[in-house]
Design a protein around this motif. Structure first.
Motif, PDB file in Angstrom:
ATOM      1  N   GLY A 148       4.111  15.494   2.301  1.00 44.07           N
ATOM      2  CA  GLY A 148       4.486  15.302   0.905  1.00 44.07           C
ATOM      3  C   GLY A 148       5.362  14.087   0.651  1.00 44.07           C
ATOM      4  N   LYS A 149       5.503  13.240   1.657  1.00 45.73           N
ATOM      5  CA  LYS A 149       6.306  12.039   1.486  1.00 45.73           C
ATOM      6  C   LYS A 149       5.400  10.860   1.118  1.00 45.73           C
ATOM      7  CE  LYS A 149       9.758  13.408   4.854  1.00 45.73           C
ATOM      8  NZ  LYS A 149      10.355  13.133   6.145  1.00 45.73           N
ATOM      9  N   THR A 150       5.946   9.948   0.332  1.00 41.64           N
ATOM     10  CA  THR A 150       5.230   8.726   0.009  1.00 41.64           C
ATOM     11  C   THR A 150       5.748   7.620   0.915  1.00 41.64           C
ATOM     12  OG1 THR A 150       4.966   9.413  -2.281  1.00 41.64           O
ATOM     13  CG2 THR A 150       4.680   7.075  -1.814  1.00 41.64           C
ATOM     14  N   VAL A 151       4.832   6.958   1.596  1.00 41.11           N
ATOM     15  CA  VAL A 151       5.169   5.866   2.504  1.00 41.11           C
ATOM     16  C   VAL A 151       4.561   4.584   1.941  1.00 41.11           C
ATOM     17  CG1 VAL A 151       4.924   4.971   4.845  1.00 41.11           C
ATOM     18  CG2 VAL A 151       5.159   7.439   4.470  1.00 41.11           C
ATOM     19  N   THR A 152       5.394   3.551   1.824  1.00 43.78           N
ATOM     20  CA  THR A 152       4.925   2.265   1.318  1.00 43.78           C
ATOM     21  C   THR A 152       4.897   1.266   2.463  1.00 43.78           C
ATOM     22  OG1 THR A 152       5.891   2.704  -0.843  1.00 43.78           O
ATOM     23  CG2 THR A 152       5.356   0.422  -0.348  1.00 43.78           C
ATOM     24  N   GLU A 172       0.860  -1.187   0.000  1.00 47.71           N
ATOM     25  CA  GLU A 172       0.000   0.000   0.000  1.00 47.71           C
ATOM     26  C   GLU A 172       0.892   1.233   0.000  1.00 47.71           C
ATOM     27  OE1 GLU A 172      -2.982   0.318   3.136  1.00 47.71           O
ATOM     28  OE2 GLU A 172      -2.781  -1.845   3.430  1.00 47.71           O
ATOM     29  N   GLN A 173       0.484   2.233  -0.753  1.00 50.97           N
ATOM     30  CA  GLN A 173       1.205   3.498  -0.721  1.00 50.97           C
ATOM     31  C   GLN A 173       0.249   4.593  -0.292  1.00 50.97           C
ATOM     32  OE1 GLN A 173       3.016   4.169  -4.575  1.00 50.97           O
ATOM     33  NE2 GLN A 173       4.997   3.634  -3.712  1.00 50.97           N
ATOM     34  N   LYS A 174       0.777   5.493   0.543  1.00 55.48           N
ATOM     35  CA  LYS A 174      -0.014   6.677   0.896  1.00 55.48           C
ATOM     36  C   LYS A 174       0.920   7.869   0.966  1.00 55.48           C
ATOM     37  CE  LYS A 174      -0.084   5.241   5.715  1.00 55.48           C
ATOM     38  NZ  LYS A 174      -0.924   4.915   6.843  1.00 55.48           N
ATOM     39  N   ARG A 175       0.350   8.977   0.722  1.00 54.39           N
ATOM     40  CA  ARG A 175       1.115  10.221   0.736  1.00 54.39           C
ATOM     41  C   ARG A 175       0.762  10.961   2.026  1.00 54.39           C
ATOM     42  NH1 ARG A 175       4.157  12.664  -3.014  1.00 54.39           N
ATOM     43  NH2 ARG A 175       4.223  14.922  -3.048  1.00 54.39           N
ATOM     44  N   THR A 176       1.802  11.322   2.783  1.00 53.85           N
ATOM     45  CA  THR A 176       1.579  12.014   4.048  1.00 53.85           C
ATOM     46  C   THR A 176       1.338  13.504   3.799  1.00 53.85           C
ATOM     47  OG1 THR A 176       3.894  12.600   4.440  1.00 53.85           O
ATOM     48  CG2 THR A 176       3.173  10.401   5.159  1.00 53.85           C
TER      49      THR A 176
END
Length: 167
Positions: A51-55, A44-48
């Motif tokens: 502005g960071k992408t966390v997988t 799963e990827q989400k954008r905080t």
């Protein structure tokens, strides 16, 4: 040199006893032109808000389809596949072991192998004029153990799995 498809073999324990030492290995592949283990990666990827992408990596949910699997009373696997399908069995009654072997060097005396607890679930039964087909899915359902089989045991048609690394 690339490996031919027959270098990767999948076996199921037709006894459904779930112990490698007493397994009655039946190779999958008769009548099958293409069969792959689908790894089904779960990420799963989400954008905080920064502005960071966390997988998030949740691993894999491997599965494989054996299709076609024609009803053949001479097959070691057929009685159990038929029983699961016709009696609508579930849970422990559908669990067995799968042995995966990859032959990377035909001159080697030992080949990399893994034993995995799996769930076997027929998807349908019937078919066309080719014959009674009972295609089934195999999904991981337990521990995976690394080891090897000897080339001699593979040639005999009765692979013997040994846990551990190839020396």
């Amino acid at each position: 040199m690339k490996l031919e498809r027959e270098a990767l073999m999948h076996y199921l324990d037709a006894s459904f006893k779930k112990t490698p030492a007493t397994a009655e290995w039946a190779v999958l592949g008769d009548d099958i032109e293409e069969m792959s283990v689908e790894l089904n990666p779960d990420t799963e990827q989400k954008r905080t808000i920064l502005g960071k992408t966390v997988t998030t990596d949740n691993g894999y949910a491997p599965s494989m389809s054996a299709d076609p699997f024609y009803a053949d009373p001479a097959s070691k696997l057929y009685p159990k596949i038929r029983e699961i399908a016709f009696n609508r069995l579930k849970g422990e009654a559908c669990k067995t072991l799968m042995l995966e072997v990859i032959v990377e060097d035909t001159a080697a005396t030992k080949h990399l192998a893994y034993v995995q607890e799996v769930m076997v679930k027929p998807q349908s039964y019937g078919g066309d004029t080719t014959g009674v087909n009972i295609p089934f899915d195999v999904t991981d359902d337990g521990e995976r153990t690394k080891g090897y089989v000897t080339a001699e045991s593979l040639k005999s048609g009765n692979p013997v799995f040994t846990e551990g690394n190839i020396e």
